[in-house]
Design a protein around this motif. Structure first.
Motif: not given
Length: 434
Positions: A397-424
């Motif tokens: 009777g013990k239900k287990r739930t797992d939550h994951k957030l998926y994102f494109p790390a390669d696109i984020i790496k290519q962003l300009p090095n600014d405050d938005q990228k740092t915060r993301i």
């Protein structure tokens, strides 16, 4: 001799890596295996996108369906002289076991969600409609196709027959746990099936297990628990499934917007309209889907092209543990930041959750569709499994739930090095130097 009683001149055997041999002697079973609809299952993977995580997981629903049939055949061999078993239900049980997954489509569960489909409904249509399967079943009797459909749909009057393929300890689970463990190369799904089959007994409306076999059943329950979290819910496989789902959503959206595909999605058109005929469904398998995915890499739409390239060439999304309901402010901030830097959050920022309930039993005042596993004691009384097993009780009777957030790390790496990228990167827990 009536068709339902016909046997082959010589028994046919399939060499099988899990059960060693799968034995077929009934003419009806052999004829069903040879139908167009059943052979289609060779082109549907049992584990969907898991082959991108476990490279051996290329086995099909055809393999699994034969395996479930074989387990039921062995169970019924042991039931032959047991009280409470009606031998007249033998062929029906074998047939339902063989056909229980008949309606699964390509990458089944993702496909169903995107196009509002139900594989159980298509299983029913293949059994009752104008198909080769129906032609074989109808030769047994006019009522036989409906009886098979009722067993698979769990509405057949003899619940004992239903429990062979639909219960908390059934032939379906016993095959897929072992088969999936074998092809993924993990050790979690192995348990002493031969022992379980020997201690199974038919009783009224379900199969029960002799109390002397409790430890084998414990092992089976724990195998299932481990397989779900180590294989079925593996985050890399889920990443691939997220991308697959987004591809289908994007293609559907583009079609609705009147986009002119370079590779016209002929096989998908009725799915986009959600007006799918049985023939359309049968004609779309994973070989066809992968053909379109490869062709769509060259489409002008950058999102569809990118997602198809990611799936085809295994450039998957990264993931972090993340419950958007637990921290909605962080999720909304992430969405705003993604949109600000030009990343479409409908396709590149996805929360995916997985939930499993490994074993359950009825509790007064609570709703439960699960019939518990009962142990047959030496005095012929019954005891619910978790009442005798501390191991099973600990997870009941013990239900287990797992939550994951998926994102494109390669696109984020290519962003300009600014405050938005740092915060993301801060919100996603990415290392500063990435």
């Amino acid at each position: 001799m009536a068709y339902r009683d016909e046997v082959l001149f010589e028994e046919k055997v399939f060499k099988d890596p899990v059960h060693r041999y799968i034995h077929v002697r009934d003419r009806v079973i052999w004829d069903l295996i040879g139908t167009r609809e059943f052979q289609r299952l060779r082109r549907i993977k049992q584990l969907g996108t898991s082959f991108l995580t476990f490279h051996g997981a290329e086995h099909s629903r055809f393999n699994h369906s034969l395996g479930v049939y074989e387990i039921v055949r062995r169970i019924l061999t042991n039931f032959k002289d047991q009280p409470n078993w009606n031998h007249e239900e033998r062929l029906l049980s074998l047939t339902a076991a063989l056909l229980h997954d008949l309606g699964h489509g390509p990458y089944s569960h993702s496909f169903e969600k995107v196009f509002n489909l139900n594989h159980e409904e298509f299983t029913k249509q293949m059994i009752l409609g104008d198909t080769e399967i129906n032609a074989v079943l109808s030769r047994v009797s006019d009522e036989f196709p409906q009886q098979v459909a009722d067993v698979i749909n769990q509405t057949y009057h003899d619940k004992l027959v239903v429990s062979l393929i639909s219960s908390q300890i059934d032939a379906d689970r016993m095959d897929y746990l072992q088969r999936d463990a074998y092809f993924t190369g993990v050790t979690y799904g192995h348990f002493d099936m031969e022992r379980i089959l020997r201690v199974m007994r038919p009783l009224n409306e379900q199969v029960v297990v002799k109390a002397s076999g409790m430890h084998a059943v414990e092992d089976y329950i724990m195998s299932r628990y481990q397989m779900y979290w180590q294989v079925y819910f593996h985050p890399v496989s889920r990443s691939a499934e997220v991308i697959l789902s987004r591809i289908l959503h994007r293609a559907k959206q583009l079609n609705h917007e009147g986009y002119q595909f370079k590779q016209e999605p002929t096989h998908f058109l009725s799915f986009f309209k959600e007006d799918v005929s049985l023939n359309d469904y049968i004609n779309l398998d994973e070989t066809i889907v992968m053909y379109y995915f490869q062709m769509w890499i060259d489409e002008d739409d950058p999102i569809l092209s990118d997602l198809c390239a990611r799936f085809t060439n295994r450039r998957l999304f990264k993931y972090v543990d993340f419950d958007s309901e637990e921290d909605p402010n962080a999720f909304e901030e992430l969405k705003a930041l993604f949109e600000a830097v030009g990343i479409n959050t409908d396709y590149y920022l996805i929360v995916d959750s997985s939930t499993d309930l490994p074993y359950d039993f009825y509790r007064p005042g609570e709703e439960s569709m699960r019939v518990p596993i009962y142990l047959l004691k030496s005095d012929q009384s019954l005891q619910e499994l978790s009442g005798a097993s501390e191991i099973v009780e600990s997870i009941s009777g013990k239900k287990r739930t797992d939550h994951k957030l998926y994102f494109p790390a390669d696109i984020i790496k290519q962003l300009p090095n600014d405050d938005q990228k740092t915060r993301i990167k801060q919100l996603l827990g990415m290392k500063p130097n990435i």
